[in-house]
Every structure is written in structure tokens, then in C-alpha cells.
Design a protein around this motif. Structure first.
Motif, PDB file in Angstrom:
ATOM      1  N   TYR A 103       0.877  -1.035  -0.057  1.00  0.00           N
ATOM      2  CA  TYR A 103      -0.027   0.083  -0.049  1.00  0.00           C
ATOM      3  C   TYR A 103       0.910   1.137  -0.063  1.00  0.00           C
ATOM      4  O   TYR A 103       1.915   1.239   0.495  1.00  0.00           O
ATOM      5  CB  TYR A 103      -0.833   0.217   1.319  1.00  0.00           C
ATOM      6  CG  TYR A 103      -1.997  -1.109   1.111  1.00  0.00           C
ATOM      7  CD1 TYR A 103      -2.922  -1.047   0.774  1.00  0.00           C
ATOM      8  CD2 TYR A 103      -1.568  -2.242   2.015  1.00  0.00           C
ATOM      9  CE1 TYR A 103      -4.058  -2.027   0.841  1.00  0.00           C
ATOM     10  CE2 TYR A 103      -2.393  -3.417   1.914  1.00  0.00           C
ATOM     11  CZ  TYR A 103      -3.761  -3.522   1.489  1.00  0.00           C
ATOM     12  OH  TYR A 103      -4.500  -4.619   1.665  1.00  0.00           O
ATOM     13  N   SER A 104       0.289   2.385  -0.682  1.00  0.00           N
ATOM     14  CA  SER A 104       0.929   3.707  -0.779  1.00  0.00           C
ATOM     15  C   SER A 104      -0.030   4.738  -0.590  1.00  0.00           C
ATOM     16  O   SER A 104      -1.252   4.456  -1.054  1.00  0.00           O
ATOM     17  CB  SER A 104       1.968   3.853  -1.659  1.00  0.00           C
ATOM     18  OG  SER A 104       1.171   3.830  -2.954  1.00  0.00           O
ATOM     19  N   TRP A 105      -0.128   5.742   0.084  1.00  0.00           N
ATOM     20  CA  TRP A 105      -0.872   6.841   0.400  1.00  0.00           C
ATOM     21  C   TRP A 105      -0.342   8.022  -0.002  1.00  0.00           C
ATOM     22  O   TRP A 105       0.795   8.356   0.101  1.00  0.00           O
ATOM     23  CB  TRP A 105      -1.617   6.849   1.626  1.00  0.00           C
ATOM     24  CG  TRP A 105      -2.281   5.672   2.279  1.00  0.00           C
ATOM     25  CD1 TRP A 105      -1.730   4.628   2.684  1.00  0.00           C
ATOM     26  CD2 TRP A 105      -3.548   5.669   2.240  1.00  0.00           C
ATOM     27  NE1 TRP A 105      -2.598   3.611   3.110  1.00  0.00           N
ATOM     28  CE2 TRP A 105      -3.987   4.211   2.860  1.00  0.00           C
ATOM     29  CE3 TRP A 105      -4.737   6.212   2.033  1.00  0.00           C
ATOM     30  CZ2 TRP A 105      -5.254   3.805   3.054  1.00  0.00           C
ATOM     31  CZ3 TRP A 105      -5.941   5.827   2.216  1.00  0.00           C
ATOM     32  CH2 TRP A 105      -6.399   4.394   2.715  1.00  0.00           C
ATOM     33  N   THR A 106      -1.209   8.894  -0.824  1.00  0.00           N
ATOM     34  CA  THR A 106      -0.736  10.235  -1.126  1.00  0.00           C
ATOM     35  C   THR A 106      -1.930  11.171  -0.980  1.00  0.00           C
ATOM     36  O   THR A 106      -2.885  11.089  -1.154  1.00  0.00           O
ATOM     37  CB  THR A 106      -0.344  10.500  -2.774  1.00  0.00           C
ATOM     38  OG1 THR A 106      -1.317  10.258  -3.598  1.00  0.00           O
ATOM     39  CG2 THR A 106       0.858   9.648  -2.896  1.00  0.00           C
ATOM     40  N   LEU A 107      -1.576  12.564  -0.723  1.00  0.00           N
ATOM     41  CA  LEU A 107      -2.603  13.676  -0.473  1.00  0.00           C
ATOM     42  C   LEU A 107      -2.128  14.750  -1.477  1.00  0.00           C
ATOM     43  O   LEU A 107      -0.933  15.333  -1.285  1.00  0.00           O
ATOM     44  CB  LEU A 107      -2.689  14.069   0.939  1.00  0.00           C
ATOM     45  CG  LEU A 107      -3.650  15.067   1.142  1.00  0.00           C
ATOM     46  CD1 LEU A 107      -5.126  14.548   1.068  1.00  0.00           C
ATOM     47  CD2 LEU A 107      -3.519  15.629   2.566  1.00  0.00           C
ATOM     48  N   ASP A 108      -3.107  15.094  -2.356  1.00  0.00           N
ATOM     49  CA  ASP A 108      -2.733  16.132  -3.273  1.00  0.00           C
ATOM     50  C   ASP A 108      -1.444  16.075  -4.018  1.00  0.00           C
ATOM     51  O   ASP A 108      -0.687  16.936  -4.367  1.00  0.00           O
ATOM     52  CB  ASP A 108      -2.632  17.582  -2.425  1.00  0.00           C
ATOM     53  CG  ASP A 108      -4.218  17.806  -2.098  1.00  0.00           C
ATOM     54  OD1 ASP A 108      -5.270  17.496  -2.758  1.00  0.00           O
ATOM     55  OD2 ASP A 108      -4.182  18.767  -1.243  1.00  0.00           O
ATOM     56  N   GLY A 109      -1.208  14.770  -4.266  1.00  0.00           N
ATOM     57  CA  GLY A 109      -0.004  14.284  -5.334  1.00  0.00           C
ATOM     58  C   GLY A 109       1.348  14.319  -4.559  1.00  0.00           C
ATOM     59  O   GLY A 109       2.400  13.847  -4.979  1.00  0.00           O
ATOM     60  N   ARG A 110       1.296  14.228  -3.131  1.00  0.00           N
ATOM     61  CA  ARG A 110       2.480  14.084  -2.261  1.00  0.00           C
ATOM     62  C   ARG A 110       2.130  12.948  -1.258  1.00  0.00           C
ATOM     63  O   ARG A 110       1.095  12.613  -0.762  1.00  0.00           O
ATOM     64  CB  ARG A 110       2.934  15.552  -1.783  1.00  0.00           C
ATOM     65  CG  ARG A 110       1.720  16.025  -0.801  1.00  0.00           C
ATOM     66  CD  ARG A 110       2.377  17.348  -0.053  1.00  0.00           C
ATOM     67  NE  ARG A 110       1.261  17.725   0.618  1.00  0.00           N
ATOM     68  CZ  ARG A 110       0.643  17.126   1.849  1.00  0.00           C
ATOM     69  NH1 ARG A 110       1.176  16.248   2.282  1.00  0.00           N
ATOM     70  NH2 ARG A 110      -0.187  17.899   2.409  1.00  0.00           N
TER      71      ARG A 110
END
Length: 499
Positions: free
Chosen positions: A356-363
Motif C-alpha cells: 500500500y501507499s498513500w498520497t494527498l494532493d499528489g504528495r
């Protein structure tokens, strides 16, 4: 990734000279004509019954004067400004215009007169010229979660799209994203059949058809180094680079190491045997071995043994092939916690060894935004006031799927619903709760509030103690009175005995 695609283009009504018909006998009629084509306008029932009429184009911003196109008096055509490309039929009242151009579009006015020269009727008609749709193309592209179909066209005005599969409208269960009224759709895995995209406007319709099959995930692995780790997708294809050029090697065998089963045998520049020839292909020029329709039993440790012209073998090379089910159908589920934090779960329908990996607004999410969890787990808890475009990506060695959602801060709902139910809790805004008296923040406690609550509690305790003391005093007094009465009764009895 691969898909077996067959294309068949079906074009309807796109050739030069598209003819349309419009009934203009009703005031305000909306009519359409194809650029370069023909339009037949029904202006009246029978021209012979009308003494006089004029058909004019009303002035516009660019044209300030009214232009009379057609003039009819006493069963005779007086003038026709476009006589070189139009034809009037008095018996059925139709006006036919050929070789339509852009300037033919506009608002027209039909004015009829009786024999005394008085206006008997006045009707308007709006004629719109459109370029017909043509040269539609269906462009397939296999993705990790299905097949994407892009429907495009070379030219045409105001296009409207529709999609069908095997003669019926696509269902939501078959669509991963998009809808049947857009030019791009993404189909879920295992969807196959005769896919048709239709593009139309008011003057034309074009359809393009593709026979689609299930997409197969394709991976590549360089197996020229001993101990190479390779991965293949279940049901997909793996391309293994076993050597540089097979034509330079006299003989070699490729076997499963544990069982010593020979899968592929090459000798004297010829394929001697191939145990999976029905779903594999060897390219001697670049030394690649391609296996299609991978199954679980294809996984294992393989060994490549080469021999020179004297029959001497070189050191064998090992290759580990692992089969994985690709990840698909990722879902994001937000949940508001008791203090307004947001917990988000990232789940998927199927797939092996997910990462899994998470980003917020592209970062990448920062520790300052996370209350618990990390960007490598399937669920995270965001702090209050964190909002934006949240993306969860799930991948393994053969596929990657992402799911995106725009999150906003949790809202505190303290209200009574229309059905009388009371709600007082943090909720995600998308829950769409409708309240009679909503509030957007929880009730805040001040020091004064806590003092008042303490005083109230003390008063309640003292009141309870007072009540207990009062009833104890009453009970004691009752006992004393009773004892006194008993002594008096005993004294009276003794007096009577003495008498």
C-alpha cells in the motif's frame, strides 16, 4: 498487457449529401440540416390554397436587414434567392435546399396573406446547420484493472455518445468508471464481447465496433543472471530473457529444477521439444521465451543448461518464477471517529502480496497529518482539518491499482431528523444527513460550565442527604412517641388491678 481486438467500422448517414426532414408548420419549429447536405422543410400543406406568402430570414447581429428568400403570389413563384440549389413543390408545400452552407442557418419567418392583402398567419422556424459526424475510431488500451476504450471522431458538431455490449446497454456491473454517455469508459476484468460505440448528432450517426477479449497482464524478466527473480500474473503473459541470441548456442535445455522435467529443448539450432507449445513461443533471434495464460503450476525454480559443440555443459543458471494474482477493484471507505478524526480503509477485491501507499494532493502523507498508521498500511487515521485529494495505491509485482477520493473534514451533526430520530455524532459530509436544527461543531465546554455542573451536583448530593436526615429524624420521633404511649397504658392497667 494484451487484448485480442477485431475492429469493424459501421458508418450510417455520413456520406456527402445527408438529407434531413423537418415539419415547419408549427410556430417555433427547430430544424437541422447537415453541412453540404439537403434539408426538406414542410412549410405548409398545399401552396395552391394560399394566395400570397413570403419566406424570409430574420436579421441577426451580423445581418441587420431582413432578406426575403422565397416569394409566392397567386400560384406563381415571384422570386427565389437560392433557386440554383433549392426546389419548391406547391402540391405538398415543401421547400428543399441542397448543398447547405453555414450561412443557411438562422431564424426564418413565414408570412401568409389573404386575397385582400391582409396578414393571415406568421410563423417562425429555426434552422441549425451541423457538420455530420464521421471517421469514428475505437482505441483500446489494457489497464491493470480492465480495458479502457476511447471513442473518437475526425469531425462533427455536438456529438452524443452511447455504448452497447452484445446488442444491449452496458450495465454498472460491467463498468469500472465512466458511463455510457461519455467518450471514454473503463471495463472491469472478465468483460468481453461485441462492444459498439455510437456517436451521433441531429443530422448523422456513426458506429464503430470492436470484438474485445479479456486483457492479459504482461510482465518481462531478464533471466540471463543466475538466481533471477521473475514474476508473472495469473492468466497473463511473462516474457523471459533466457539468452542474447539462441543461434549462437548449439544445444540447451530449460527444465524445472525440483522435478528435472524438461520444458524446452534446443539442439543444433532447432526446437526439439516444447512441453507447453500450445501457450508459449520462443524467439531465437533475441533469446526470449514467452508463456501465455499463466497458471499456478507455472511457478517454480527453473534451470537453464547450455552445451558447446563438444557436448560439454556450462554452469547451469537458476531462475525463480513466481505467479501472482493481479490486484483489482480497490475501494476507499472513510469513517469519522469520536473526536473528529477520519479513519480511511483501503481494500481490494482480489490480489496477492499487496503493498500500500498513500498520497494527498499528489504528495506522500506526512507524520503531521497522520494520527495513527503509516503510508504502507491498508488503513490510516487522519488528524482533524486534513482535507484534499486522497489516493490509495495497491500494488504487487505484476499490477498496480489506485483509488482516489476527495475528502473534507468531518462535521459534527447534532440535530433531529425529519423522522424524529436524534443524532449527535461526527459524520463524513457525504453521508448527506438532513437535519431540522444542524450544527457544524460540537458543543464546547468552558470553565464556567464545569463550575455550574459541580454546583448542581453538590446541590443534588446535599438535597439527598437532607432528605435522608429528615426521614431518620421522623422515624426516631415516631419510636419515642410510641414508647411513651406504651408506658401510659401499662400504668392504667396497674391502677385497675389495685382497685
Amino acid at each position: 498487457m494484451e487484448a485480442v481486438i477485431g475492429l469493424l467500422v459501421v458508418i450510417l448517414g455520413v456520406s456527402h449529401g445527408v438529407e434531413t426532414y423537418c415539419d415547419g408548420r408549427q410556430d417555433g419549429a427547430q430544424c437541422y440540416g447537415a453541412l453540404g447536405g439537403t434539408v426538406v422543410l414542410q412549410l405548409m400543406d398545399n401552396a395552391s390554397e394560399i394566395f400570397r406568402y413570403t419566406w424570409s430570414i430574420k436579421p441577426t447581429i451580423k445581418t441587420t436587414t431582413r432578406t426575403t428568400i422565397f416569394w409566392w403570389i397567386d400560384n406563381t413563384i415571384v422570386s427565389n434567392e437560392i433557386s440554383n440549389r433549392s426546389f419548391f413543390t406547391p402540391s405538398n408545400g415543401t421547400f428543399r435546399i441542397n448543398d447547405l452552407i453555414w450561412t443557411d442557418g438562422g431564424e426564418y419567418e413565414l408570412q401568409t396573406f389573404d386575397s385582400d392583402g391582409k396578414t393571415s398567419a406568421l410563423r417562425t422556424l429555426q434552422l441549425t446547420i451541423q457538420a455530420p459526424v464521421s471517421s469514428v475510431l475505437l482505441v483500446p488500451e489494457c489497464l491493470s484493472q480492465g480495458e479502457m476504450k476511447g471513442c473518437s471522431f475526425e469531425r462533427g458538431d455536438s456529438p452524443q455518445y452511447s455504448w452497447t455490449l452484445d446488442g444491449r446497454t452496458l450495465t454498472d456491473a460491467e463498468l469500472l468508471s465512466g458511463n455510457t454517455e461519455t467518450n471514454n469508459i473503463t471495463l472491469k476484468q472478465k468483460v468481453s464481447g461485441r462492444l459498439v460505440c455510437s456517436v451521433r448528432n441531429q443530422v448523422s450517426k456513426v458506429s464503430v465496433e470492436a470484438i474485445i477479449s479479456i486483457c492479459a497482464v504482461e510482465t518481462y524478466c531478464d533471466g540471463r543472471q543466475d538466481g533471477a527473480q521473475c514474476y508473472g500474473a495469473l492468466g497473463g503473459t511473462v516474457v523471459l530473457q533466457l539468452m542474447d541470441n539462441a543461434s549462437e548456442i548449439i544445444k540447451y535445455t530449460w527444465s524445472i529444477k525440483t522435478t528435472k522435467t524438461t520444458i524446452f529443448h534446443w539442439n543444433n539450432y532447432t526446437i526439439v521439444s516444447n512441453e507447453i507449445s500450445n501457450r508459449s513461443f520462443f524467439t531465437p533471434g533475441n533469446g526470449t521465451f514467452r508463456i501465455n495464460d499463466l497458471i499456478w503450476t507455472d511457478g517454480g525454480e527453473y534451470e537453464l543448461q547450455t552445451f558447446d559443440s563438444d557436448g560439454k555443459g556450462s554452469a547451469p543458471r537458476a531462475l525463480q518464477l513466481t505467479i501472482q494474482a493481479p490486484v483489482s477493484s480497490v475501494l476507499l471507505v472513510p469513517e469519522c471517529l469520536s473526536q473528529g478524526e477520519m479513519k480511511v480503509f483501503c481494500s481490494f477485491e482480489r490480489g496477492d502480496s499487496p503493498q500500500y501507499s498513500w498520497t494527498l494532493d499528489g504528495r506522500t502523507l506526512t507524520d503531521a497529518e497522520l494520527l495513527s498508521g503509516n503510508t504502507e498500511t491498508n488503513n490510516i487515521t487522519l488528524k482533524q482539518e486534513v482535507s484534499g485529494r486522497l489516493v490509495c495505491s495497491v500494488r504487487n509485482q505484476v499490477s498496480k491499482v489506485s483509488k482516489e477520493m476527495t475528502i473534507s473534514t468531518c462535521a459534527f451533526i447534532n440535530c433531529t431528523l425529519t423522522n424524529g430520530t436524534h443524532i449527535s455524532q461526527w459524520m463524513f459530509p457525504d453521508n448527506n444527513i438532513s437535519c431540522i436544527q444542524p450544527t457544524t461543531s460540537p458543543p464546547m465546554r468552558t470553565s464556567t460550565d464545569y463550575i455550574i455542573c459541580g454546583v448542581r451536583a453538590a446541590v443534588v448530593v446535599l438535597a439527598l442527604i437532607g432528605i435522608a436526615v429528615y426521614f431518620a429524624w421522623k422515624e426516631r420521633k415516631y419510636k419515642m412517641v410510641r414508647q411513651k404511649m406504651e408506658r401510659q397504658e401499662n400504668s392504667v392497667v396497674m391502677v385497675e388491678v389495685r382497685s
